[in-house]
Scaffold this motif. Structure first.
Motif, PDB file in Angstrom:
ATOM      1  N   PRO A   1      -8.733  10.613   8.126  1.00 46.38           N
ATOM      2  CA  PRO A   1      -7.279  10.749   7.946  1.00 46.38           C
ATOM      3  C   PRO A   1      -6.578   9.579   8.634  1.00 46.38           C
ATOM      4  O   PRO A   1      -7.134   8.933   9.527  1.00 46.38           O
ATOM      5  CB  PRO A   1      -6.957  12.080   8.631  1.00 46.38           C
ATOM      6  N   SER A   2      -5.358   9.308   8.226  1.00 44.32           N
ATOM      7  CA  SER A   2      -4.592   8.191   8.804  1.00 44.32           C
ATOM      8  C   SER A   2      -4.480   8.296  10.316  1.00 44.32           C
ATOM      9  O   SER A   2      -4.479   7.283  11.015  1.00 44.32           O
ATOM     10  CB  SER A   2      -3.198   8.123   8.178  1.00 44.32           C
ATOM     11  N   SER A   3      -4.423   9.512  10.828  1.00 40.07           N
ATOM     12  CA  SER A   3      -4.290   9.709  12.275  1.00 40.07           C
ATOM     13  C   SER A   3      -5.550   9.300  13.047  1.00 40.07           C
ATOM     14  O   SER A   3      -5.472   9.036  14.248  1.00 40.07           O
ATOM     15  CB  SER A   3      -3.948  11.167  12.579  1.00 40.07           C
TER      16      SER A   3
ATOM     17  N   THR B   1      -6.643  -0.090   4.094  1.00 40.55           N
ATOM     18  CA  THR B   1      -5.439  -0.193   4.921  1.00 40.55           C
ATOM     19  C   THR B   1      -4.381   0.783   4.423  1.00 40.55           C
ATOM     20  O   THR B   1      -4.568   1.469   3.411  1.00 40.55           O
ATOM     21  CB  THR B   1      -4.870  -1.618   4.859  1.00 40.55           C
ATOM     22  N   ALA B   2      -3.260   0.783   5.119  1.00 44.78           N
ATOM     23  CA  ALA B   2      -2.133   1.635   4.704  1.00 44.78           C
ATOM     24  C   ALA B   2      -1.700   1.290   3.283  1.00 44.78           C
ATOM     25  O   ALA B   2      -1.357   2.180   2.502  1.00 44.78           O
ATOM     26  CB  ALA B   2      -0.971   1.473   5.680  1.00 44.78           C
TER      27      ALA B   2
ATOM     28  N   GLY C   1      -0.526   7.096  -1.206  1.00 42.81           N
ATOM     29  CA  GLY C   1      -0.729   8.114  -2.229  1.00 42.81           C
ATOM     30  C   GLY C   1      -2.040   8.869  -2.090  1.00 42.81           C
ATOM     31  O   GLY C   1      -2.349   9.735  -2.895  1.00 42.81           O
ATOM     32  N   HIS C   2      -2.830   8.530  -1.078  1.00 48.05           N
ATOM     33  CA  HIS C   2      -4.093   9.222  -0.835  1.00 48.05           C
ATOM     34  C   HIS C   2      -3.995  10.019   0.463  1.00 48.05           C
ATOM     35  O   HIS C   2      -3.113   9.785   1.277  1.00 48.05           O
ATOM     36  CB  HIS C   2      -5.251   8.225  -0.747  1.00 48.05           C
ATOM     37  N   ASP C   3      -4.938  10.916   0.657  1.00 42.75           N
ATOM     38  CA  ASP C   3      -4.923  11.768   1.848  1.00 42.75           C
ATOM     39  C   ASP C   3      -5.459  11.093   3.091  1.00 42.75           C
ATOM     40  O   ASP C   3      -5.463  11.681   4.156  1.00 42.75           O
ATOM     41  CB  ASP C   3      -5.726  13.048   1.593  1.00 42.75           C
TER      42      ASP C   3
END
Length: 141
Positions: A51-53, A78-79, A84-86
């Motif tokens: 996840p991004s976190s 990267t971001a 649009g993805h999880d």
């Protein structure tokens, strides 16, 4: 004098942190002993989803292992790529998907870094040919 709008500044944001970088799709690193690496018929990758976190911390661990010559090559979305993805994907490459011993060695390195959940391994030739699901050669470990 050309001033950028806040939107332009955001879209050009460059960062060492994959979770924040909007300037490119991937961050890539290769080991010091790897002069060249090209994706081809025999190459493949372990896929780590984050996840991004958590992606910045996960990438730091994997990047360090590559720089220490424990892993061949890796890339992280990267971001920009992950919009649009999880979350993000980190691909950890091997030269030859038929070399089971090396696949397990690399999987062992990832486990030693804390990636103990089941991961998938995929051949690059299947990705190149857009083969997903049925017909795809895929290993889990």
């Amino acid at each position: 004098m050309n001033e950028q709008s806040p939107l332009e500044e955001l879209l050009m944001r460059i960062s060492d942190r994959p979770s924040e970088d909007l300037s490119c799709s991937w961050h890539i690193t290769k080991s010091p002993s790897c002069e060249t690496f090209f994706s081809g018929a025999t190459t493949g990758k372990w896929c780590v989803f984050a996840p991004s976190s958590d992606v910045d911390q996960a990438w730091t661990k994997i990047k360090s292992a590559v720089e220490e010559d424990k892993l061949l090559c890796a890339k992280v979305s990267t971001a920009l790529r992950s919009m649009g993805h999880d979350g993000h994907i980190i691909c950890v490459y091997t030269r030859d998907w038929t070399d089971g011993q090396d696949l397990l060695r690399v999987r062992g390195v990832l486990r030693s870094l804390g990636f103990v959940e089941e991961l998938g391994y995929k051949r690059d030739i299947d990705t190149k040919n857009r083969i997903y699901g049925p017909g795809e050669w895929y290993m889990r470990a």
